[in-house]
Motif scaffolding. Structure first.
Motif, PDB file in Angstrom:
ATOM      1  N   ALA A 209      24.205 -17.666  34.389  1.00 52.01           N
ATOM      2  CA  ALA A 209      24.539 -19.027  33.959  1.00 52.01           C
ATOM      3  C   ALA A 209      23.319 -19.711  33.353  1.00 52.01           C
ATOM      4  CB  ALA A 209      25.069 -19.826  35.143  1.00 52.01           C
ATOM      5  N   ALA A 210      22.139 -19.471  33.926  1.00 48.03           N
ATOM      6  CA  ALA A 210      20.931 -20.086  33.389  1.00 48.03           C
ATOM      7  C   ALA A 210      20.673 -19.588  31.965  1.00 48.03           C
ATOM      8  CB  ALA A 210      19.739 -19.767  34.290  1.00 48.03           C
ATOM      9  N   CYS A 211      20.831 -18.274  31.754  1.00 47.87           N
ATOM     10  CA  CYS A 211      20.648 -17.716  30.407  1.00 47.87           C
ATOM     11  C   CYS A 211      21.653 -18.344  29.443  1.00 47.87           C
ATOM     12  CB  CYS A 211      20.860 -16.217  30.415  1.00 47.87           C
ATOM     13  SG  CYS A 211      19.508 -15.319  31.128  1.00 47.87           S
ATOM     14  N   LEU A 212      22.914 -18.472  29.893  1.00 50.45           N
ATOM     15  CA  LEU A 212      23.948 -19.019  29.017  1.00 50.45           C
ATOM     16  C   LEU A 212      23.639 -20.457  28.642  1.00 50.45           C
ATOM     17  CD1 LEU A 212      27.112 -17.518  30.646  1.00 50.45           C
ATOM     18  CD2 LEU A 212      26.197 -17.042  28.396  1.00 50.45           C
ATOM     19  N   PHE A 213      23.059 -21.208  29.604  1.00 51.38           N
ATOM     20  CA  PHE A 213      22.684 -22.588  29.296  1.00 51.38           C
ATOM     21  C   PHE A 213      21.668 -22.603  28.157  1.00 51.38           C
ATOM     22  CE2 PHE A 213      19.893 -26.244  29.844  1.00 51.38           C
ATOM     23  CZ  PHE A 213      20.821 -27.256  29.721  1.00 51.38           C
ATOM     24  N   VAL A 214      20.716 -21.663  28.196  1.00 50.73           N
ATOM     25  CA  VAL A 214      19.708 -21.623  27.125  1.00 50.73           C
ATOM     26  C   VAL A 214      20.373 -21.285  25.786  1.00 50.73           C
ATOM     27  CG1 VAL A 214      17.516 -20.644  26.400  1.00 50.73           C
ATOM     28  CG2 VAL A 214      17.972 -20.980  28.801  1.00 50.73           C
ATOM     29  N   PHE A 215      21.362 -20.385  25.817  1.00 55.83           N
ATOM     30  CA  PHE A 215      22.115 -20.065  24.594  1.00 55.83           C
ATOM     31  C   PHE A 215      22.662 -21.357  23.962  1.00 55.83           C
ATOM     32  CE2 PHE A 215      22.310 -15.572  25.550  1.00 55.83           C
ATOM     33  CZ  PHE A 215      22.667 -14.977  24.360  1.00 55.83           C
ATOM     34  N   ILE A 216      23.260 -22.195  24.807  1.00 60.08           N
ATOM     35  CA  ILE A 216      23.893 -23.417  24.298  1.00 60.08           C
ATOM     36  C   ILE A 216      22.837 -24.438  23.883  1.00 60.08           C
ATOM     37  CG2 ILE A 216      25.453 -25.281  24.912  1.00 60.08           C
ATOM     38  CD1 ILE A 216      26.721 -23.330  26.919  1.00 60.08           C
ATOM     39  N   TRP A 217      21.779 -24.522  24.680  1.00 59.67           N
ATOM     40  CA  TRP A 217      20.672 -25.436  24.403  1.00 59.67           C
ATOM     41  C   TRP A 217      20.071 -25.139  23.024  1.00 59.67           C
ATOM     42  CZ3 TRP A 217      15.776 -25.317  28.037  1.00 59.67           C
ATOM     43  CH2 TRP A 217      14.968 -26.408  27.752  1.00 59.67           C
ATOM     44  N   VAL A 218      19.882 -23.832  22.754  1.00 64.15           N
ATOM     45  CA  VAL A 218      19.338 -23.424  21.460  1.00 64.15           C
ATOM     46  C   VAL A 218      20.260 -23.886  20.340  1.00 64.15           C
ATOM     47  CG1 VAL A 218      18.945 -21.409  20.012  1.00 64.15           C
ATOM     48  CG2 VAL A 218      17.988 -21.487  22.285  1.00 64.15           C
ATOM     49  N   ARG A 219      21.568 -23.736  20.571  1.00 60.46           N
ATOM     50  CA  ARG A 219      22.514 -24.128  19.528  1.00 60.46           C
ATOM     51  C   ARG A 219      22.416 -25.618  19.228  1.00 60.46           C
ATOM     52  NH1 ARG A 219      29.085 -23.917  19.253  1.00 60.46           N
ATOM     53  NH2 ARG A 219      29.166 -25.283  17.456  1.00 60.46           N
ATOM     54  N   ALA A 220      22.188 -26.426  20.274  1.00 62.34           N
ATOM     55  CA  ALA A 220      22.117 -27.869  20.068  1.00 62.34           C
ATOM     56  C   ALA A 220      20.801 -28.273  19.416  1.00 62.34           C
ATOM     57  CB  ALA A 220      22.273 -28.583  21.400  1.00 62.34           C
ATOM     58  N   THR A 221      19.790 -27.409  19.480  1.00 63.52           N
ATOM     59  CA  THR A 221      18.449 -27.822  19.080  1.00 63.52           C
ATOM     60  C   THR A 221      18.061 -27.381  17.678  1.00 63.52           C
ATOM     61  OG1 THR A 221      17.885 -27.519  21.398  1.00 63.52           O
ATOM     62  CG2 THR A 221      16.074 -27.909  19.882  1.00 63.52           C
ATOM     63  N   PHE A 222      18.357 -26.126  17.309  1.00 63.35           N
ATOM     64  CA  PHE A 222      17.764 -25.572  16.096  1.00 63.35           C
ATOM     65  C   PHE A 222      18.738 -25.528  14.933  1.00 63.35           C
ATOM     66  CE2 PHE A 222      15.163 -23.681  19.451  1.00 63.35           C
ATOM     67  CZ  PHE A 222      13.933 -24.125  19.021  1.00 63.35           C
ATOM     68  N   PRO A 223      18.240 -25.803  13.718  1.00 63.82           N
ATOM     69  CA  PRO A 223      19.079 -25.619  12.544  1.00 63.82           C
ATOM     70  C   PRO A 223      19.185 -24.134  12.204  1.00 63.82           C
ATOM     71  CG  PRO A 223      16.910 -26.303  11.875  1.00 63.82           C
ATOM     72  CD  PRO A 223      16.899 -26.290  13.363  1.00 63.82           C
ATOM     73  N   ARG A 224      20.143 -23.817  11.363  1.00 66.59           N
ATOM     74  CA  ARG A 224      20.396 -22.414  11.027  1.00 66.59           C
ATOM     75  C   ARG A 224      19.252 -21.831  10.201  1.00 66.59           C
ATOM     76  NH1 ARG A 224      25.472 -22.673   8.498  1.00 66.59           N
ATOM     77  NH2 ARG A 224      26.386 -22.598  10.548  1.00 66.59           N
ATOM     78  N   PHE A 225      18.937 -20.571  10.467  1.00 69.90           N
ATOM     79  CA  PHE A 225      17.911 -19.875   9.683  1.00 69.90           C
ATOM     80  C   PHE A 225      18.426 -19.571   8.280  1.00 69.90           C
ATOM     81  CE2 PHE A 225      14.088 -17.803  11.586  1.00 69.90           C
ATOM     82  CZ  PHE A 225      13.958 -18.710  12.610  1.00 69.90           C
ATOM     83  N   ARG A 226      17.474 -19.496   7.350  1.00 72.37           N
ATOM     84  CA  ARG A 226      17.847 -19.009   6.028  1.00 72.37           C
ATOM     85  C   ARG A 226      17.855 -17.487   6.096  1.00 72.37           C
ATOM     86  NH1 ARG A 226      13.740 -21.175   2.159  1.00 72.37           N
ATOM     87  NH2 ARG A 226      12.941 -19.059   2.312  1.00 72.37           N
ATOM     88  N   TYR A 227      18.641 -16.835   5.227  1.00 72.62           N
ATOM     89  CA  TYR A 227      18.862 -15.401   5.394  1.00 72.62           C
ATOM     90  C   TYR A 227      17.568 -14.586   5.274  1.00 72.62           C
ATOM     91  CZ  TYR A 227      21.089 -10.964   5.364  1.00 72.62           C
ATOM     92  OH  TYR A 227      21.452  -9.712   5.698  1.00 72.62           O
ATOM     93  N   ASP A 228      16.715 -14.922   4.269  1.00 70.17           N
ATOM     94  CA  ASP A 228      15.491 -14.129   4.105  1.00 70.17           C
ATOM     95  C   ASP A 228      14.526 -14.354   5.261  1.00 70.17           C
ATOM     96  OD1 ASP A 228      15.235 -16.741   3.084  1.00 70.17           O
ATOM     97  OD2 ASP A 228      13.326 -16.192   2.188  1.00 70.17           O
ATOM     98  N   GLN A 229      14.567 -15.566   5.842  1.00 71.98           N
ATOM     99  CA  GLN A 229      13.699 -15.825   6.993  1.00 71.98           C
ATOM    100  C   GLN A 229      14.149 -15.019   8.207  1.00 71.98           C
ATOM    101  OE1 GLN A 229      14.213 -20.038   7.134  1.00 71.98           O
ATOM    102  NE2 GLN A 229      12.315 -20.423   6.051  1.00 71.98           N
ATOM    103  N   LEU A 230      15.470 -14.879   8.325  1.00 74.49           N
ATOM    104  CA  LEU A 230      16.021 -14.078   9.413  1.00 74.49           C
ATOM    105  C   LEU A 230      15.545 -12.631   9.328  1.00 74.49           C
ATOM    106  CD1 LEU A 230      18.704 -13.966  11.461  1.00 74.49           C
ATOM    107  CD2 LEU A 230      19.565 -12.721   9.532  1.00 74.49           C
ATOM    108  N   MET A 231      15.619 -12.070   8.112  1.00 74.06           N
ATOM    109  CA  MET A 231      15.208 -10.683   7.927  1.00 74.06           C
ATOM    110  C   MET A 231      13.703 -10.532   8.136  1.00 74.06           C
ATOM    111  SD  MET A 231      17.402  -8.521   7.415  1.00 74.06           S
ATOM    112  CE  MET A 231      19.121  -8.740   7.650  1.00 74.06           C
ATOM    113  N   ARG A 232      12.936 -11.536   7.667  1.00 76.96           N
ATOM    114  CA  ARG A 232      11.490 -11.481   7.831  1.00 76.96           C
ATOM    115  C   ARG A 232      11.133 -11.470   9.310  1.00 76.96           C
ATOM    116  NH1 ARG A 232       8.301 -15.417   8.896  1.00 76.96           N
ATOM    117  NH2 ARG A 232       6.095 -14.960   8.817  1.00 76.96           N
ATOM    118  N   LEU A 233      11.791 -12.350  10.065  1.00 75.29           N
ATOM    119  CA  LEU A 233      11.505 -12.439  11.494  1.00 75.29           C
ATOM    120  C   LEU A 233      11.790 -11.101  12.186  1.00 75.29           C
ATOM    121  CD1 LEU A 233      10.722 -14.493  13.729  1.00 75.29           C
ATOM    122  CD2 LEU A 233      13.135 -14.726  14.184  1.00 75.29           C
TER     123      LEU A 233
END
Lengths: 336, 226
Positions: free
Chosen positions: A284-308
């Motif tokens: 449950a703690a991990c799942l909370f972080v999943f949701i927390w991340v969704r509320a916090t960060f904007p979507r990555f751009r595709y090339d940045q995703l691949m670079r990461l």
């Protein structure tokens, strides 16, 4: 009774009972994860979230399920009918199949197999087929582009997940999930392997197509990505599959890094709580972080995703594998 | 008895799926049948007690290789009628290659079956009490580490070759360098100007205003005419 359990029919009945005992709680957890996500997101955005159906909106998931069932299933013209219907089933099936090897407590896995971690890795690498087949069978450009993105993304991040798993295996000396948890009795792997836990968690976000890596369904550019043509229960299966995969990835993080069913300290008040409860709390703690991340960060751009994935995570995790192996070898801590 | 039946079941499905790979009209369906083949082969590995190989087969071939196949096949714009035209021409060649492979398999199986000393040639019998993951690991990484590294190097060379062949240095691409972007961030500051004063910095460097265009030479319309 024991005679019956030893016979083939008894083994079958026992396995079915065990499977139901595991999958029913998982399915309820999936339903309530959708509710919890809406509640947590709402709290983070100063809203109320679902509050009308039942106390605190607790019956909302069931209302949603009934609504989904009532809707018409639409199969687009020009779609490959069989594959179009098979794709959501495959996604959901794989999300359930992986639970066969998850140990909720010491010896509580349905199948306690030697290569448990490889089995999980194999199942999670198959998840991409649900998406790619859905995208192709829909015969739609948006769906197809979403599927292609997803395939590239999932294959890329599997590489770093593989290396993270290798690091943990180096410290354990076994591929059995129960053994992996038992090896953490002295210290949870999250402490010595903290960077790998971070990489694993971020890769898990990408592997489950969750924000900020939800490019396959990026609604601002692809409408809804690979499931744009789906409706009714076929859409619901994708939706449930995604949430079941989130729970699965959290369970995997719990087993690999957070000590599975083990209490945080091996002393009195913590040891009174049974193992499965610890397991569920950590998930449950991990799942909370999943949701927390969704509320916090904007979507990555595709090339940045691949670079990461390829230029940051892959070299770093490879370096960490070599480092871990060297430290284990030099200090003589390498498990026999 | 049950194990034997299950073995024949998986073997039959494997061969049937392999036939479908070749005969399916749509290449995407072919790849999906191929995936079915991989799964049944993994099941047969499990029957042989090779659980590590079974899992690796699923991870590598189904999870990565077949995804790339599917990727390529879906991207291709295939003309099915054109594909079927070639069948007559290529069928004999395919038949010959398949026949040779079948013959080789039969020869190997027969030799293995009839030679009494064949079992002795098995260089690395699985030791007692060791899982096959560990046994394989010991052979690859302890007994034959140099050969293993050598094969890794060959794969590396192939990879570099593929990159070199396809890499083109295109002009005019704009590259993003995250390191410079992060390093630059301290130059941007927020200030709170006095109310009604505004902000005025003397040292700010703006691009120079474009040079005034040279005034067109006035054409003398006056007085030139008669």
């Amino acid at each position: 009774m024991t005679e019956f359990l030893a016979s083939p029919a008894g083994v079958l009945a026992l396995t079915v009972a065990q499977t139901l005992a595991l999958l029913v709680p998982v399915l309820i957890a999936v339903a309530y994860l959708t509710w919890a996500e809406r509640k947590v997101l709402a709290a983070m955005q100063l809203r109320q979230g679902p509050a009308v159906v039942g106390p605190f909106g607790m019956l909302q998931p069931f209302a949603d399920a009934i609504k989904m069932l009532m809707k018409e299933t639409i199969i687009p013209t020009g779609a490959s009918r069989l594959l179009f219907l098979a794709a959501p089933m495959l996604t959901f099936l794989l999300a359930m199949l992986a639970w066969a090897v998850i140990p909720v407590n010491d010896g509580w896995a349905i199948a306690d197999i030697n290569v448990g971690i490889l089995y999980l890795f194999a199942i999670s690498s198959l998840g991409v087929y649900g998406v790619i087949i859905a995208g192709w069978a829909s015969n739609s450009k948006y769906a197809f582009l979403g599927a292609l993105r997803s395939a590239a993304q999932m294959v890329s991040y599997e590489v770093s997940i593989g290396l993270v798993i290798v690091t943990v295996l180096l410290c354990v000396g076994s591929l059995n999930l129960t053994e992996i948890v038992r090896a953490q009795e002295t210290v949870w792997f999250v402490i010595p392997l903290l960077p790998m836990f971070v990489i694993f968690f971020i890769s898990a976000l990408a592997e489950t197509n969750r924000a900020p890596f939800d490019l396959p369904e990026g609604e601002s550019e692809l409408v809804a990505g690979f499931f744009v043509e789906y409706s009714s229960m076929s859409f619901a299966l994708f939706f449930l599959g995604e949430y079941a995969n989130m729970i699965l990835m959290s369970a995997l993080a719990t087993i690999l890094f957070l000590g599975g069913w083990l209490p945080p300290l091996d002393i009195a008040p913590f040891t009174w709580v049974p193992g499965p409860v610890w397991f569920a709390l950590k998930v449950a703690a991990c799942l909370f972080v999943f949701i927390w991340v969704r509320a916090t960060f904007p979507r990555f751009r595709y090339d940045q995703l691949m670079r990461l994935g390829w230029k940051v995570f892959l070299p770093f995790s490879l370096l960490w594998v070599v480092l871990t192996a060297a430290v284990l070898k030099l200090t003589g801590w390498l498990p026999a | 008895m049950i194990a034997g039946l299950a073995f024949y079941f998986f073997a039959f499905v494997l061969i049937a799926a392999a036939v479908m790979v070749v005969t399916a009209r749509n290449p995407v369906h072919s790849v999906i049948w191929l995936i079915a083949c991989f799964f049944n082969a993994a099941a047969l590995f499990l029957f042989a007690g090779a659980e590590f190989l079974a899992m690796i087969l699923v991870i590598v071939y189904v999870g990565a290789v077949a995804v790339l196949f599917l990727f390529v096949v879906m991207m291709l714009d295939v003309d099915f009628s054109q594909l079927r035209q070639g069948f007559q021409r290529y069928a004999p060649l395919g038949g010959v290659v398949g026949g040779i492979l079948l013959l080789e398999l039969v020869l190997i199986m027969a030799a293995w079956r009839f030679a009494g000393e064949a079992e002795a040639f098995r260089a690395f019998p699985v030791p007692e009490g060791v899982g096959n993951t560990e046994a394989l690991g010991a052979i690859l990484y302890t007994d034959h580490i140099y050969l293993f590294q050598l094969s890794g190097l060959i794969l590396l060379v192939a990879m570099i070759g593929a990159i070199v062949l396809t890499l083109r240095d295109r002009v005019g691409t704009k590259r993003q360098d995250p390191a410079t972007q992060i390093a630059r961030s301290s130059e941007v500051t927020l200030t709170r100007p006095e109310l009604g004063q505004g902000i005025r910095r003397e040292d700010i460097q703006r691009p120079l205003p474009p040079a005034p265009k040279a005034a067109p030479k006035p054409v003398d319309h006056e007085g030139g005419h008669h």
